[in-house]
Design an enzyme around this catalytic site. Sequence first.
Site, PDB file in Angstrom:
ATOM      1  N   HIS A  22       0.845  -1.196   0.000  1.00  0.00           N
ATOM      2  CA  HIS A  22       0.000   0.000   0.000  1.00  0.00           C
ATOM      3  C   HIS A  22       0.886   1.254   0.000  1.00  0.00           C
ATOM      4  O   HIS A  22       0.635   2.206  -0.743  1.00  0.00           O
ATOM      5  CB  HIS A  22      -0.870   0.058   1.267  1.00  0.00           C
ATOM      6  CG  HIS A  22      -1.966  -0.962   1.348  1.00  0.00           C
ATOM      7  ND1 HIS A  22      -2.140  -1.777   2.436  1.00  0.00           N
ATOM      8  CD2 HIS A  22      -2.964  -1.276   0.495  1.00  0.00           C
ATOM      9  CE1 HIS A  22      -3.198  -2.546   2.257  1.00  0.00           C
ATOM     10  NE2 HIS A  22      -3.724  -2.269   1.078  1.00  0.00           N
ATOM     11  N   LYS A  46     -14.409  -8.887   6.392  1.00  0.00           N
ATOM     12  CA  LYS A  46     -14.360 -10.250   6.899  1.00  0.00           C
ATOM     13  C   LYS A  46     -13.087 -10.400   7.745  1.00  0.00           C
ATOM     14  O   LYS A  46     -12.031  -9.918   7.357  1.00  0.00           O
ATOM     15  CB  LYS A  46     -14.326 -11.219   5.709  1.00  0.00           C
ATOM     16  CG  LYS A  46     -15.138 -12.457   5.962  1.00  0.00           C
ATOM     17  CD  LYS A  46     -15.375 -13.267   4.714  1.00  0.00           C
ATOM     18  CE  LYS A  46     -14.084 -13.658   4.062  1.00  0.00           C
ATOM     19  NZ  LYS A  46     -14.203 -14.650   3.031  1.00  0.00           N
ATOM     20  N   ARG A  95      -1.543  -5.572  -8.078  1.00  0.00           N
ATOM     21  CA  ARG A  95      -0.419  -6.465  -7.775  1.00  0.00           C
ATOM     22  C   ARG A  95      -0.151  -7.422  -8.912  1.00  0.00           C
ATOM     23  O   ARG A  95       0.972  -7.690  -9.265  1.00  0.00           O
ATOM     24  CB  ARG A  95      -0.727  -7.297  -6.520  1.00  0.00           C
ATOM     25  CG  ARG A  95      -0.643  -6.535  -5.257  1.00  0.00           C
ATOM     26  CD  ARG A  95      -1.337  -7.253  -4.151  1.00  0.00           C
ATOM     27  NE  ARG A  95      -2.770  -7.184  -4.333  1.00  0.00           N
ATOM     28  CZ  ARG A  95      -3.642  -7.405  -3.376  1.00  0.00           C
ATOM     29  NH1 ARG A  95      -3.230  -7.751  -2.190  1.00  0.00           N
ATOM     30  NH2 ARG A  95      -4.924  -7.298  -3.602  1.00  0.00           N
ATOM     31  N   SER A 132      -3.195  -7.770   2.850  1.00  0.00           N
ATOM     32  CA  SER A 132      -3.521  -7.625   4.274  1.00  0.00           C
ATOM     33  C   SER A 132      -4.060  -8.943   4.820  1.00  0.00           C
ATOM     34  O   SER A 132      -3.796  -9.313   5.962  1.00  0.00           O
ATOM     35  CB  SER A 132      -4.551  -6.517   4.487  1.00  0.00           C
ATOM     36  OG  SER A 132      -4.054  -5.293   4.023  1.00  0.00           O
TER      37      SER A 132
HETATM   38  P1  ADP Z   1      -9.982  -3.508  -0.445  1.00  0.00           P
HETATM   39  O1  ADP Z   1     -10.702  -4.337   0.568  1.00  0.00           O
HETATM   40  O2  ADP Z   1     -10.745  -2.289  -0.879  1.00  0.00           O
HETATM   41  O3  ADP Z   1      -9.402  -4.271  -1.598  1.00  0.00           O
HETATM   42  P2  ADP Z   1      -7.270  -3.329   0.522  1.00  0.00           P
HETATM   43  O4  ADP Z   1      -6.756  -2.580   1.713  1.00  0.00           O
HETATM   44  O5  ADP Z   1      -7.083  -4.798   0.506  1.00  0.00           O
HETATM   45  O6  ADP Z   1      -8.783  -2.906   0.394  1.00  0.00           O
HETATM   46  O7  ADP Z   1      -6.616  -2.737  -0.802  1.00  0.00           O
HETATM   47  C1  ADP Z   1      -6.738  -1.370  -1.143  1.00  0.00           C
HETATM   48  C2  ADP Z   1      -6.088  -1.162  -2.498  1.00  0.00           C
HETATM   49  O8  ADP Z   1      -4.690  -1.416  -2.410  1.00  0.00           O
HETATM   50  C3  ADP Z   1      -6.600  -2.094  -3.593  1.00  0.00           C
HETATM   51  O9  ADP Z   1      -6.591  -1.399  -4.818  1.00  0.00           O
HETATM   52  C4  ADP Z   1      -5.599  -3.211  -3.624  1.00  0.00           C
HETATM   53  O10 ADP Z   1      -5.540  -3.824  -4.895  1.00  0.00           O
HETATM   54  C5  ADP Z   1      -4.340  -2.428  -3.333  1.00  0.00           C
HETATM   55  N1  ADP Z   1      -3.299  -3.257  -2.751  1.00  0.00           N
HETATM   56  C6  ADP Z   1      -3.396  -4.126  -1.724  1.00  0.00           C
HETATM   57  N2  ADP Z   1      -2.209  -4.714  -1.479  1.00  0.00           N
HETATM   58  C7  ADP Z   1      -1.336  -4.174  -2.374  1.00  0.00           C
HETATM   59  C8  ADP Z   1       0.040  -4.396  -2.674  1.00  0.00           C
HETATM   60  N3  ADP Z   1       0.766  -5.293  -2.027  1.00  0.00           N
HETATM   61  N4  ADP Z   1       0.578  -3.685  -3.671  1.00  0.00           N
HETATM   62  C9  ADP Z   1      -0.183  -2.802  -4.376  1.00  0.00           C
HETATM   63  N5  ADP Z   1      -1.463  -2.566  -4.168  1.00  0.00           N
HETATM   64  C10 ADP Z   1      -2.048  -3.245  -3.180  1.00  0.00           C
END
Ligand code: ADP
Length: 168
Positions: A22, A46, A95, A132
């Site tokens: 992120h 979840k 990703r 995450s």
């Molecule tokens: P959501 O539940 O909305 O997907 P996340 O916190 O999992 O929330 O992800 C937020 C954004 O960050 C999404 O666009 C996701 O694809 C991106 N993201 C999550 N992990 C990574 C990573 N390792 N590298 C780049 N982008 C990521």
Amino acid sequence: MATKKSVRAIFPGSFDPITNGHLDVVHRGMKLFDELVIAVGRSPVKNQLFRPEERVEMIAELITDMPGVSVETFDGLTVEYAARKKADVILRGLRSLTDVQYEFQLAMTNRAVAGIETVFIMTSEQYGFTSSTLIREVASLGGDLSNLIPKSVHDRLKQHLKGADGRA
Ligand code: ADP
């Protein structure tokens, strides 16, 4: 002379917890946008690990030296939040190809219902497998996550898990 328009992006997500992946997207986004608001969704996830307020606190500590970057929580639909913030674009991270299908659908829907564009930033290869969800799973099994999340988040995670199973 035409004045340059200032571009405001929102980066919505669960960030439970924020990872180096992120943060990589945030660093890259800073170069493209004048303002970048990291928006922590309040909608129940979840297997939620941290409360939205805790996620915001962790992120706030990490962005103190990032000009133009802020963090807050939001409720409800992302596009309605984007409109309230007068955001020009939604930022999302990619990703791998697996992300594309879902993100494509989401972006098309958001554009169809609210006319807002989504900008995608690809993460560094080294974070291509970081999520995450995996962080939560590996942390609960006591794995070493120091390369995947910032130290401050790692410390909080350890604290949190100690509390969760009652050990001091
Ligand atoms: P959501 O539940 O909305 O997907 P996340 O916190 O999992 O929330 O992800 C937020 C954004 O960050 C999404 O666009 C996701 O694809 C991106 N993201 C999550 N992990 C990574 C990573 N390792 N590298 C780049 N982008 C990521």
